[in-house]
Design a protein around this motif. Sequence first.
Motif, PDB file in Angstrom:
ATOM      1  N   GLU A  20       5.468   3.711   1.085  1.00  0.00           N
ATOM      2  CA  GLU A  20       5.736   5.120   1.365  1.00  0.00           C
ATOM      3  C   GLU A  20       5.997   5.934   0.095  1.00  0.00           C
ATOM      4  O   GLU A  20       6.980   6.653  -0.017  1.00  0.00           O
ATOM      5  N   ASP A  30       3.824  -0.846   3.774  1.00  0.00           N
ATOM      6  CA  ASP A  30       3.657   0.515   3.257  1.00  0.00           C
ATOM      7  C   ASP A  30       4.931   0.881   2.492  1.00  0.00           C
ATOM      8  O   ASP A  30       6.016   0.941   3.071  1.00  0.00           O
ATOM      9  N   GLU A  87      -7.339  -3.098   0.687  1.00  0.00           N
ATOM     10  CA  GLU A  87      -7.198  -3.494   2.083  1.00  0.00           C
ATOM     11  C   GLU A  87      -8.397  -4.299   2.587  1.00  0.00           C
ATOM     12  O   GLU A  87      -8.322  -4.931   3.650  1.00  0.00           O
ATOM     13  N   ARG A  93       0.842  -1.194   0.000  1.00  0.00           N
ATOM     14  CA  ARG A  93       0.000   0.000   0.000  1.00  0.00           C
ATOM     15  C   ARG A  93       0.881   1.250   0.000  1.00  0.00           C
ATOM     16  O   ARG A  93       2.087   1.177   0.194  1.00  0.00           O
ATOM     17  N   GLY A  94       0.231   2.373  -0.268  1.00  0.00           N
ATOM     18  CA  GLY A  94       0.916   3.654  -0.174  1.00  0.00           C
ATOM     19  C   GLY A  94       1.914   3.910  -1.280  1.00  0.00           C
ATOM     20  O   GLY A  94       2.850   4.684  -1.105  1.00  0.00           O
ATOM     21  N   ALA A 106      -2.315   0.515  -4.479  1.00  0.00           N
ATOM     22  CA  ALA A 106      -2.041  -0.698  -3.712  1.00  0.00           C
ATOM     23  C   ALA A 106      -2.308  -1.932  -4.558  1.00  0.00           C
ATOM     24  O   ALA A 106      -2.970  -1.885  -5.602  1.00  0.00           O
ATOM     25  N   GLU A 162      -6.193   2.045  -2.016  1.00  0.00           N
ATOM     26  CA  GLU A 162      -5.915   1.399  -0.735  1.00  0.00           C
ATOM     27  C   GLU A 162      -7.204   0.861  -0.117  1.00  0.00           C
ATOM     28  O   GLU A 162      -7.221  -0.257   0.436  1.00  0.00           O
TER      29      GLU A 162
END
Length: 561
Positions: free
Chosen positions: A79, A77, A66, A30-31, A48, A62
């Motif tokens: 980032e 993550d 998720e 993710r991210g 993601a 996301e």
Amino acid sequence: MRSEATGRRDVTGRRLGSDPAQRPADLVLRGGAVYRGGEDGAPTFDEALAVTEGRIVAVGSEREVERLAGSATVVVDVEGRTVVPGLIDSHLHLVRAGLTWRDEIRWDEVPSLDEALSLLRSEADRRPPGSWLRVVGGWHPGQFAELRMPTREELTERFPKNPVYVQLLYEEAVLNDAGMLGCGIVPGAEDPPGGTFARDPATGEPTGIVRGMGAFNHCLSRMPSTHPGDQVGGIRDLMRELNGLGLTGAVDVGGLGLPPENYEPLFALWRAGGTTLRTRLYVGAQTRDRECEELTGWMRHARQGFGDGWLRYVGIGEIIVFGCHDLEGLTGFPADDASLRELERVVREVAVRGWPLHMHAVLDETASAVLDVWDRVAREHPIADLRWSLAHAEPISAANLDRVRALGCGIAVQDRLVYRAADSARAWGDGAVRHGPPLRDILDRGIPLGAGTDATRVASPNPWVSLWWLVTGKTLDGGPRRVPEQRLDRVRALDAYTVGSAWFSLEEHERGRLDESMAADLAVLSDDYFTVDDDALPGLRSELTLVDGHAVHATGPFAGL
């Protein structure tokens, strides 16, 4: 241990019959900025993706992805980092390089000769006294601040007790005094077949410079053989280095000096479950005048498609008939009528048996002769579905591109001209190099295009150098730059290095894109491939590389995954 199990499997080696989307994800990234691949125009990104049982089961926002996370899901993550499909080199000499990887010193992308010599010093200090120090290709003086290669004199002065051999591509090699003695290059020594020992015109004594394949092989054969355990370890080490560059797969195209027994270290690594790079094998001829016998033997004893998701036989190549092999394409097409008849005999057998074929052909005249043969064979045995392809083909003409398209074949290009543009321009003319390879013309015709390096002797295995070349057309040797109309944008260049290269192993529907149901092979990059300056492209690396959903390389914030 990774090996074939009973039951039906897809082309990545996974057993069929289960639906990964019906259970919680094993992993969620993710991210990030997730580039799926295979797009036209400007790239678009998702946030993601989710992975279950080695497959991508969701790509999107996301919030959407998720929802698939469960109590045991690993959530990472990234980032804001860019996530791309794992790179695939469509033309690499992995096995040949890996067999001696632990014995060689690499100068790939080293910025100065002083630093390169310091690497030799470090190895000399680490190894037993009197050990050979060898650098076998993958570098060019144009990458050095000094813009030159080392001399015999400085190698002798710095390493008086170590024999040293430094090879520049397939152009020439230089040895120090100890290396010359170890190779028997002494006054009165005769040139080896297929090579020359350069001599001082005044004295007739060897200068320490050697040229030609025969001379290179003469020198390399005088060095100690690599221990079998180090051959296995060298292939593993090379795979891991490639993983660190974002590579998740490679098409190994055989090459000179690779009889069947030389593949045993690779298969030993595979049987032990140690492979970290999906490897697809094209196997070629090794002995002049025995090509048909050798290649028929391969096809008789090695079932096409045998293996699993990590290692698999694919086809025949790149050396088919030595009399039709135009080497670096700098000395003209060598084939005579007898060689072309033999080529037709061999490729007809390949077509009858239904194997893919990948053939070295640098010059346009080589391509013309090869395509003449393929045309005749295709009239009797259609080849459009067999995945036949040309390798290199930098100066290929528009007429021959049309013939490639009509036959349903592909072209694999490599960044050889980064290092040999000036030499090639002298042989082919500036115009041929400025327009070669004609990348946009290939794609505009719908011809499958794969990208790679031809590493490790004629080029560095770094895929980001090759992508830099695809995008900018620049070179390191001062040779002509490719014209803008034959350069690729970053999307098309990356696609050639991912889903484009997967075509050559019949896997473009299984890997090379980050879509649902595709293999979870990907790289999380150290910087944004799509926005960094052109000349920053060669410095990109992967911080996290996944193959089949498992980390094969993890560094920085991802260490320990």
